[in-house]
Design a protein around this motif. Structure first.
Motif, PDB file in Angstrom:
ATOM      1  N   ASN A 104       0.834  -1.197   0.000  1.00 33.95           N
ATOM      2  CA  ASN A 104       0.000   0.000   0.000  1.00 33.95           C
ATOM      3  C   ASN A 104       0.872   1.252   0.000  1.00 33.95           C
ATOM      4  O   ASN A 104       1.485   1.604   1.004  1.00 33.95           O
ATOM      5  N   GLY A 105       0.906   1.922  -1.129  1.00 34.49           N
ATOM      6  CA  GLY A 105       1.776   3.085  -1.287  1.00 34.49           C
ATOM      7  C   GLY A 105       1.385   4.260  -0.413  1.00 34.49           C
ATOM      8  O   GLY A 105       2.246   4.974   0.108  1.00 34.49           O
ATOM      9  N   GLN A 106       0.078   4.475  -0.243  1.00 32.99           N
ATOM     10  CA  GLN A 106      -0.373   5.612   0.564  1.00 32.99           C
ATOM     11  C   GLN A 106       0.087   5.489   2.009  1.00 32.99           C
ATOM     12  O   GLN A 106       0.549   6.461   2.618  1.00 32.99           O
ATOM     13  N   LEU A 107      -0.026   4.301   2.582  1.00 33.96           N
ATOM     14  CA  LEU A 107       0.393   4.085   3.965  1.00 33.96           C
ATOM     15  C   LEU A 107       1.902   4.262   4.099  1.00 33.96           C
ATOM     16  O   LEU A 107       2.384   4.929   5.027  1.00 33.96           O
ATOM     17  N   LEU A 108       2.650   3.679   3.165  1.00 36.71           N
ATOM     18  CA  LEU A 108       4.105   3.813   3.205  1.00 36.71           C
ATOM     19  C   LEU A 108       4.533   5.264   3.012  1.00 36.71           C
ATOM     20  O   LEU A 108       5.483   5.738   3.639  1.00 36.71           O
ATOM     21  N   ARG A 109       3.810   5.986   2.142  1.00 30.07           N
ATOM     22  CA  ARG A 109       4.119   7.396   1.924  1.00 30.07           C
ATOM     23  C   ARG A 109       3.940   8.188   3.227  1.00 30.07           C
ATOM     24  O   ARG A 109       4.779   9.005   3.596  1.00 30.07           O
ATOM     25  N   ASN A 110       2.834   7.928   3.920  1.00 29.83           N
ATOM     26  CA  ASN A 110       2.569   8.650   5.168  1.00 29.83           C
ATOM     27  C   ASN A 110       3.629   8.370   6.225  1.00 29.83           C
ATOM     28  O   ASN A 110       4.059   9.269   6.949  1.00 29.83           O
ATOM     29  N   ILE A 111       4.054   7.118   6.311  1.00 33.60           N
ATOM     30  CA  ILE A 111       5.092   6.762   7.282  1.00 33.60           C
ATOM     31  C   ILE A 111       6.409   7.437   6.924  1.00 33.60           C
ATOM     32  O   ILE A 111       7.087   8.025   7.780  1.00 33.60           O
ATOM     33  N   ALA A 112       6.779   7.360   5.646  1.00 31.88           N
ATOM     34  CA  ALA A 112       8.045   7.958   5.203  1.00 31.88           C
ATOM     35  C   ALA A 112       8.015   9.476   5.356  1.00 31.88           C
ATOM     36  O   ALA A 112       9.024  10.094   5.736  1.00 31.88           O
ATOM     37  N   LYS A 113       6.858  10.104   5.080  1.00 29.28           N
ATOM     38  CA  LYS A 113       6.736  11.554   5.250  1.00 29.28           C
ATOM     39  C   LYS A 113       6.869  11.948   6.718  1.00 29.28           C
ATOM     40  O   LYS A 113       7.501  12.954   7.052  1.00 29.28           O
ATOM     41  N   TYR A 114       6.288  11.143   7.600  1.00 27.47           N
ATOM     42  CA  TYR A 114       6.384  11.440   9.036  1.00 27.47           C
ATOM     43  C   TYR A 114       7.836  11.349   9.514  1.00 27.47           C
ATOM     44  O   TYR A 114       8.330  12.245  10.211  1.00 27.47           O
ATOM     45  N   ILE A 115       8.531  10.287   9.125  1.00 26.42           N
ATOM     46  CA  ILE A 115       9.929  10.123   9.541  1.00 26.42           C
ATOM     47  C   ILE A 115      10.779  11.256   8.976  1.00 26.42           C
ATOM     48  O   ILE A 115      11.647  11.807   9.666  1.00 26.42           O
ATOM     49  N   THR A 116      10.515  11.627   7.716  1.00 30.18           N
ATOM     50  CA  THR A 116      11.235  12.747   7.096  1.00 30.18           C
ATOM     51  C   THR A 116      10.992  14.035   7.882  1.00 30.18           C
ATOM     52  O   THR A 116      11.921  14.812   8.136  1.00 30.18           O
ATOM     53  N   TRP A 117       9.750  14.253   8.288  1.00 32.62           N
ATOM     54  CA  TRP A 117       9.406  15.455   9.048  1.00 32.62           C
ATOM     55  C   TRP A 117      10.146  15.503  10.380  1.00 32.62           C
ATOM     56  O   TRP A 117      10.682  16.554  10.759  1.00 32.62           O
ATOM     57  N   ILE A 118      10.212  14.384  11.078  1.00 30.92           N
ATOM     58  CA  ILE A 118      10.937  14.351  12.354  1.00 30.92           C
ATOM     59  C   ILE A 118      12.414  14.656  12.128  1.00 30.92           C
ATOM     60  O   ILE A 118      13.046  15.392  12.901  1.00 30.92           O
ATOM     61  N   PHE A 119      12.982  14.128  11.049  1.00 33.08           N
ATOM     62  CA  PHE A 119      14.382  14.434  10.725  1.00 33.08           C
ATOM     63  C   PHE A 119      14.551  15.926  10.430  1.00 33.08           C
ATOM     64  O   PHE A 119      15.572  16.527  10.785  1.00 33.08           O
ATOM     65  N   LYS A 120      13.570  16.533   9.780  1.00 32.20           N
ATOM     66  CA  LYS A 120      13.623  17.978   9.526  1.00 32.20           C
ATOM     67  C   LYS A 120      13.560  18.749  10.840  1.00 32.20           C
ATOM     68  O   LYS A 120      14.278  19.733  11.037  1.00 32.20           O
ATOM     69  N   VAL A 121      12.680  18.305  11.739  1.00 36.52           N
ATOM     70  CA  VAL A 121      12.571  18.946  13.056  1.00 36.52           C
ATOM     71  C   VAL A 121      13.914  18.896  13.778  1.00 36.52           C
ATOM     72  O   VAL A 121      14.321  19.868  14.426  1.00 36.52           O
TER      73      VAL A 121
END
Length: 735
Positions: free
Chosen positions: A531-548
């Motif tokens: 499921n690409g949408q679920l994986l996208r959301n997880i990857a976006k969240y991890i990316t956001w934390i790294f940005k923080v």
């Protein structure tokens, strides 16, 4: 109520039930003023006033600086980008200080000496005198680390001087001056230091190193302060500030200097001296270090009313920069600088003050005392945050001991992201050991995250990214992964609320990545589309934390930026790379079906040699489409070199194992050829008599062997007899 048909009709709105507030977590920070975690409550709503002790700029920034400034950058970003506070971040530059004065004077005197082009004989005479004085000074040193450092400097300078003495060339004179610079500078300073009076000489050095400091911070992705203050620009404010402290009765003038009266301040019912480290009061060594190397203890004791008092304003001596004041020519004391500059920007109280743990006493305790004496309050700082020490492979780091690694040197070994990850994997307030193991953990974490990002990108490239067709029914696997995702998000939040516990936060990201990788493996085994949408959301969240956390600076939706050159590199290249990958896959399939090994070899060469040099990784999957990953070229080449190194190591180990096996076989074969009668006969260091079969009967002292010894030797003898018999039989058997 019922209508005419007897149906029940409700004509009022039902009562609404307020949901239970399950968020029991709010931000807490470890406050040095209480030595425990305290709930963070700014004084002015969402607005936070923050002052951070900046660098004393007289030399290259080192990993000790990185420890503090990366740590505080992480805290600042988390408070701003995660918790949503509006922060005014003020930092100072100390450009008037004893270390700066001494270093500037030393550099100037050595430069002047070099320009004089002294003869070989003169240089030998001068350096010899300098070495002798330094040697005498070293003999009095009590600190073993300092003594070892001085011995190293002496050894280098002495070796260089001896080389000059034996040479006929005048060219080595400048080399000797360079090799003995630190020692020669002290000698020149003792002779001519008082003659250096031009203030500009003391300005050039800090201006240069301030620029270098900000270059290093930029390379580390440390955000610049909102307000920068320099001591040299605040001398009038410092004078006025000191005057107010005198007026309030907490300071006094003595011989052109002004000292803070600790006893007068501490005896007041409204004040408390050394709020951070009260047990350090009376530590004269710490107080003396805080006063600076140019302030002799004897002079201060004659001028001070108490040894605990400290300088607010120092009367300038010959060879020091000076400014006008009501007490005569002088310069600011170290501690007063921060009190004045912070107050000038943030006022009589602030929310957060940060600095290294080594600054607690006397620097920060004196800052608090000065500011509270000036304002006659007891709340200049609400939260004092101190970053932990940094050690190098377990050893104390010290610039004075020349045991430090500059930021530029560290960045040659690891990237800024890897250094930041190393800090994130440890508590910001505890000691951090900068070592190969520490950096290995950071590199491995980066690799884990990066591979996950690349895998998700590959999945998404092969699925619709928008519209109804991008949504698919969730199976049990998606429901399970989504549940884990929610739990890990909550755990990250709890960790960040708990004194910005980045280590636990990253551990939860690690678990989330592992769960996602397990999900992907399960989908691959089931030959189902993930499921690409679920994986996208997880990857976006991890990316956001790294940005923080400041580990990603560019505006990437998913993952680490591939390069700083052009944000659309991936968007442009991937269509071509996918086309190339598909073509290669078709060629491989045809080559396999027709058994054309040369074509397969060319496909492997494209994957292993050609594309990695362009920053492209192909991952062939059995029964699935080849995965295309666009990554940093240098990283790929490094990985390839490491892989080759590992393969060579395995090959060497395999060869060593083969040789060891061959040696063992040869030894066994040689053992078989020994007749039993010859097994012990040569061991005259153990036995002195043998029977007619060559079996030992007496030990080396002539004593008859015991029954137990004879029994053990007989077993060996009989075993050898069997081996020898087998050998003879093999010789008779035709090959």
């Amino acid at each position: 109520m019922q209508n005419s048909n007897g149906d029940c009709v409700k004509r009022w709105q039902p009562e609404w039930t307020l949901p239970t507030d399950s968020n029991q977590h709010s931000l807490k920070l470890f406050n040095s003023l209480t030595r425990k975690k305290e709930k963070f409550i700014p004084q002015d709503g969402n607005f936070v006033k923050w002052y951070s002790c900046g660098p004393t700029v007289y030399d290259a920034s080192h990993m000790g600086h990185a420890r503090s400034y990366i740590s505080f950058d992480i805290l600042r970003r988390v408070l701003t980008d995660y918790f949503g506070y509006n922060i005014q971040y003020c930092m100072n530059i100390t450009d008037i200080d004893d270390k700066i004065i001494t270093r500037a004077r030393h550099n100037y005197l050595v430069d002047q000496y070099t320009k004089e082009n002294n003869s070989k004989e003169q240089v030998i005479t001068n350096v010899t005198s300098a070495l002798q004085e330094y040697s005498n000074k070293m003999a009095k040193a009590e600190d073993p680390d300092k003594k070892a450092m001085m011995e190293r400097l002496l050894e280098v300078a002495t070796t260089s001087l001896d080389r000059l003495k034996l040479s006929d060339s005048e060219l080595l004179t400048k080399e000797v001056i360079t090799d003995s610079k630190d020692i020669l500078a002290i000698w020149l300073d003792n002779k001519h230091g008082a003659s250096v009076t031009d203030n500009s000489i003391f300005c050039a050095l800090p201006q240069f190193w301030e620029q270098e400091y900000f270059k290093d911070m930029d390379a580390l992705n440390v955000a610049p302060p909102d307000v920068l203050t320099r001591v040299s620009e605040y001398v009038p404010e410092i004078v006025a500030y000191v005057e107010q402290i005198i007026k309030n009765g907490y300071a006094y003038e003595s011989n052109g200097s002004v000292y803070f009266s600790v006893s007068q301040f501490d005896s007041s019912n409204d004040h408390f001296y050394a709020r951070l480290v009260p047990e350090a009061v009376g530590d004269l060594q710490a107080l003396q270090e805080g006063e600076g190397s140019l302030s002799s203890q004897a002079e201060q004791l004659n001028e001070k009313r108490s040894p605990n008092d400290f300088a607010l304003w120092k009367a300038s001596k010959p060879g020091e920069p000076s400014w006008d004041s009501p007490w005569g020519k002088g310069r600011p004391g170290w501690h007063i600088e921060c009190s004045v500059m912070a107050s000038s920007i943030l006022g009589s109280t602030m929310d957060i003050h940060t600095g290294g743990v080594d600054l607690k006493f006397p620097h920060h305790d004196n800052e608090l005392a000065q500011a509270e004496a000036h304002y006659n309050n007891s709340c200049w700082v609400k939260y004092f945050l101190h970053s932990g020490h940094l050690t190098i492979a377990g050893c104390k780091m010290s610039k004075s001991l020349k045991n430090f690694i500059t930021i530029k040197e560290a960045l040659k070994k690891n990237t800024a992201r890897q250094l930041r990850l190393a800090f994130l994997l440890h508590s910001w307030k505890d000691t951090l050991d900068y070592s190969e193991n520490t950096m290995h953990d950071a590199v491995q974490f980066e690799k884990l995250a990066n591979e996950f990002f690349l895998t998700v990108k590959d999945v998404l490239r092969n699925q619709p990214d928008h519209g109804p067709e991008s949504f698919n029914k969730w199976s049990a696997e998606e429901l399970h992964l989504s549940s884990l995702f929610s739990k890990r998000q909550q755990s990250v939040h709890v960790a960040l609320c708990d004194n910005v516990d980045s280590r636990t936060a990253l551990d939860n990201l690690r678990q989330l990545i592992s769960a996602s990788n397990t999900y992907l493996a399960t989908m691959h085994e089931k030959k189902s589309t993930p499921n690409g949408q679920l994986l996208r959301n997880i990857a976006k969240y991890i990316t956001w934390i790294f940005k923080v956390f400041g580990a990603i600076s560019q505006e990437e939706e998913i993952g680490f930026p591939i390069s700083t050159a052009g944000s659309n590199t991936e968007e442009i290249l991937m269509p071509y790379l996918n086309t190339l990958s598909n073509f290669r896959e078709d060629v491989r399939n045809i080559a396999r079906s027709h058994k054309v090994s040369e074509a397969l070899e060319l496909c492997d060469k494209l994957r292993d040699d050609v594309l990695p040099a362009l920053g492209v990784r192909l991952e062939d999957k059995e029964g699935a489409k080849t995965v295309v990953k666009l990554v940093d070229k240098d990283q790929l080449l490094k990985e390839r070199a490491e892989k080759k190194k590992l393969e060579e190591k395995k090959e060497r180990a395999k060869e060593a194992s083969r040789l060891a096996a061959a040696k063992k076989t040869a030894e066994k074969e040689a053992q078989r050829k020994i007749p039993p009668s010859q097994l012990f006969i040569s061991q005259t260091d153990k036995y002195s008599a043998f029977d007619n079969q060559g079996f030992p009967t007496h030990d080396v002292q002539g004593k008859e062997l015991s029954k137990g010894q004879t029994k053990k030797l007989r077993k060996l003898f009989d075993a050898q007899a069997k081996l020898y018999e087998d050998y003879l039989q093999s010789c008779l058997t035709p090959s």
